[in-house]
Design a protein around this motif. Sequence first.
Motif, short mmCIF file in Angstrom:
data_model
loop_
_atom_site.label_atom_id
_atom_site.label_comp_id
_atom_site.label_asym_id
_atom_site.label_seq_id
_atom_site.Cartn_x
_atom_site.Cartn_y
_atom_site.Cartn_z
N ILE A 203 -0.69 -10.35 0.97
CA ILE A 203 0.06 -9.34 0.87
C ILE A 203 -0.52 -8.18 0.04
O ILE A 203 -0.08 -6.99 0.49
CB ILE A 203 1.45 -10.00 -0.14
CG1 ILE A 203 2.09 -10.86 0.78
CG2 ILE A 203 1.93 -8.78 -0.47
CD1 ILE A 203 3.49 -11.56 -0.01
N PRO A 204 -1.40 -8.27 -0.76
CA PRO A 204 -1.97 -7.01 -1.27
C PRO A 204 -2.58 -6.27 -0.44
O PRO A 204 -2.68 -5.00 -0.33
CB PRO A 204 -3.04 -7.61 -2.44
CG PRO A 204 -2.09 -8.86 -2.77
CD PRO A 204 -1.86 -9.48 -1.62
N ALA A 205 -3.41 -6.82 0.48
CA ALA A 205 -4.29 -6.13 1.51
C ALA A 205 -3.13 -5.44 2.35
O ALA A 205 -3.38 -4.32 2.78
CB ALA A 205 -4.89 -6.96 2.36
N VAL A 206 -1.83 -5.85 2.94
CA VAL A 206 -1.01 -5.20 3.65
C VAL A 206 -0.34 -4.05 2.81
O VAL A 206 -0.17 -2.97 3.57
CB VAL A 206 -0.02 -6.15 4.14
CG1 VAL A 206 1.26 -5.43 4.85
CG2 VAL A 206 -0.47 -7.47 4.92
N VAL A 207 -0.04 -4.33 1.66
CA VAL A 207 0.56 -3.10 0.76
C VAL A 207 -0.63 -2.04 0.73
O VAL A 207 -0.27 -0.68 0.77
CB VAL A 207 0.83 -3.62 -0.70
CG1 VAL A 207 1.23 -2.53 -1.27
CG2 VAL A 207 1.88 -4.71 -0.62
N GLY A 208 -1.76 -2.35 0.40
CA GLY A 208 -2.89 -1.28 0.51
C GLY A 208 -2.86 -0.52 1.69
O GLY A 208 -3.18 0.72 1.61
N ILE A 209 -2.72 -1.19 2.97
CA ILE A 209 -3.03 -0.57 4.20
C ILE A 209 -1.81 0.49 4.09
O ILE A 209 -1.77 1.72 4.65
CB ILE A 209 -3.09 -1.38 5.13
CG1 ILE A 209 -4.23 -2.31 5.32
CG2 ILE A 209 -2.67 -0.93 6.68
CD1 ILE A 209 -4.22 -3.40 6.29
N VAL A 210 -0.47 0.01 3.93
CA VAL A 210 0.63 0.88 4.05
C VAL A 210 0.45 1.95 2.97
O VAL A 210 0.75 3.29 3.47
CB VAL A 210 2.02 0.19 3.83
CG1 VAL A 210 3.02 1.19 3.73
CG2 VAL A 210 2.13 -1.01 4.66
N VAL A 211 -0.38 1.92 1.93
CA VAL A 211 -0.39 3.03 0.92
C VAL A 211 -1.55 4.17 1.55
O VAL A 211 -1.10 5.18 1.66
CB VAL A 211 -0.93 2.53 -0.41
CG1 VAL A 211 -1.34 3.64 -1.46
CG2 VAL A 211 0.29 1.67 -1.31
N LEU A 212 -2.48 3.56 2.41
CA LEU A 212 -3.35 4.44 3.05
C LEU A 212 -2.75 5.11 3.93
O LEU A 212 -3.19 6.27 4.37
CB LEU A 212 -4.59 3.59 3.56
CG LEU A 212 -5.50 2.99 2.62
CD1 LEU A 212 -6.67 2.31 3.36
CD2 LEU A 212 -6.22 4.20 1.91
N GLY A 213 -1.87 4.47 4.70
CA GLY A 213 -0.98 5.26 5.84
C GLY A 213 -0.10 6.52 5.38
O GLY A 213 -0.28 7.54 5.69
#
Length: 371
Positions: free
Chosen positions: A281-291
Amino acid sequence: MTERPTVTAAALLTGLRDAGHFAPGGIEAAAAFLAARRPGDDPPLYLKILAAIGTFIATLFFLGFLGAAGLVDFRSAVGMIAWGGGFLVLGIVLALSIRDALPGLRTDMVAQTALTGLALGKVLVVVGIVGQFPFGTQWVLTLALLAVTVVTYPFSGSSLDRFLSPYAVAVSILWELVEHRGGVEATSLALTLYTLAAIALVAALVLNPRAPAVLRPIGFAALAALGSVVCFIASGHDLGFLVGRRVLDPRAIEALLTLSLVGLVAWAAGSWRRLFEPRLIPAVVGIVVLGFAAAPGIVFALGLLVLGHGRHDRALRVVGALALPAFLVLWYWARDLDFLMKSGALVASGIALLLARGWMAWQRLDRETTP
């Protein structure tokens, strides 16, 4: 010295069959695939790079020789097409002559000669076709590149040629879309559709293990084309320097790249359901933040790292590791901040990365195997 254990192909297939990893008839197909492969079918990356450099130099010198000797009139489009067709036939015949040959010095020399012949033929034919039309005619170059690629692709035995030719077509299409598409909205839409098509090709030909091996270079060419789009956006202030200083809207492309990276993480993890596990979940959240941070280059570099990890492809991992700091620098440079704020952002990013690294170590995600 400690000897490394070796496993034969037969023992490996037997073990996989006993473990229930093969469907009925699957082991026969796998055995046939392994038997059809020969040593040297897929040379190392450094040999491909040397072959590309050698082919480029040989092509330039041979073109110079043809012009200096007066054998080819570079002012005659028909003459160049005729000579180019001859070189294409020569390259195809040489490539077919070594299709079933064993690896060796003679085979390598003939393969390099065939690759050079194909390169010479493509250059002469494409330049000759373009010369038949008024300068600046749209889509002529793209159609000429596509024609020679379609004609030679089934006969070329070089994975390098099968990668470079489709990539040349993709770059030509990209140039046509950016240079001649019209207004900002139309260009942005065309570039978004181009990005979507590239992502679809990568998913179908690179991620799909059942994709035909002969078509896989097209998938990597699409990946390189996707990288070209990202480089334009990251380094050209949203492509403004390419289209008459008009700023394009890259948000749709950034959204596609973000969704693609999330999909890559799910692919590497083995299932979409794994994305909802506490460790991912933290990895997915980080990817969305980068987007949302308008960082397509960073997202693309991370995608290369994930793809290289999932495919056990060292070349992709190296390219991703080199691209990540480059895109980081471009992203910080493009921010409209003073140096103090940029320094603060760098420090905050470093702290965030250290915290993420500590969390990965705590979750034991930095190891090849977990208990």
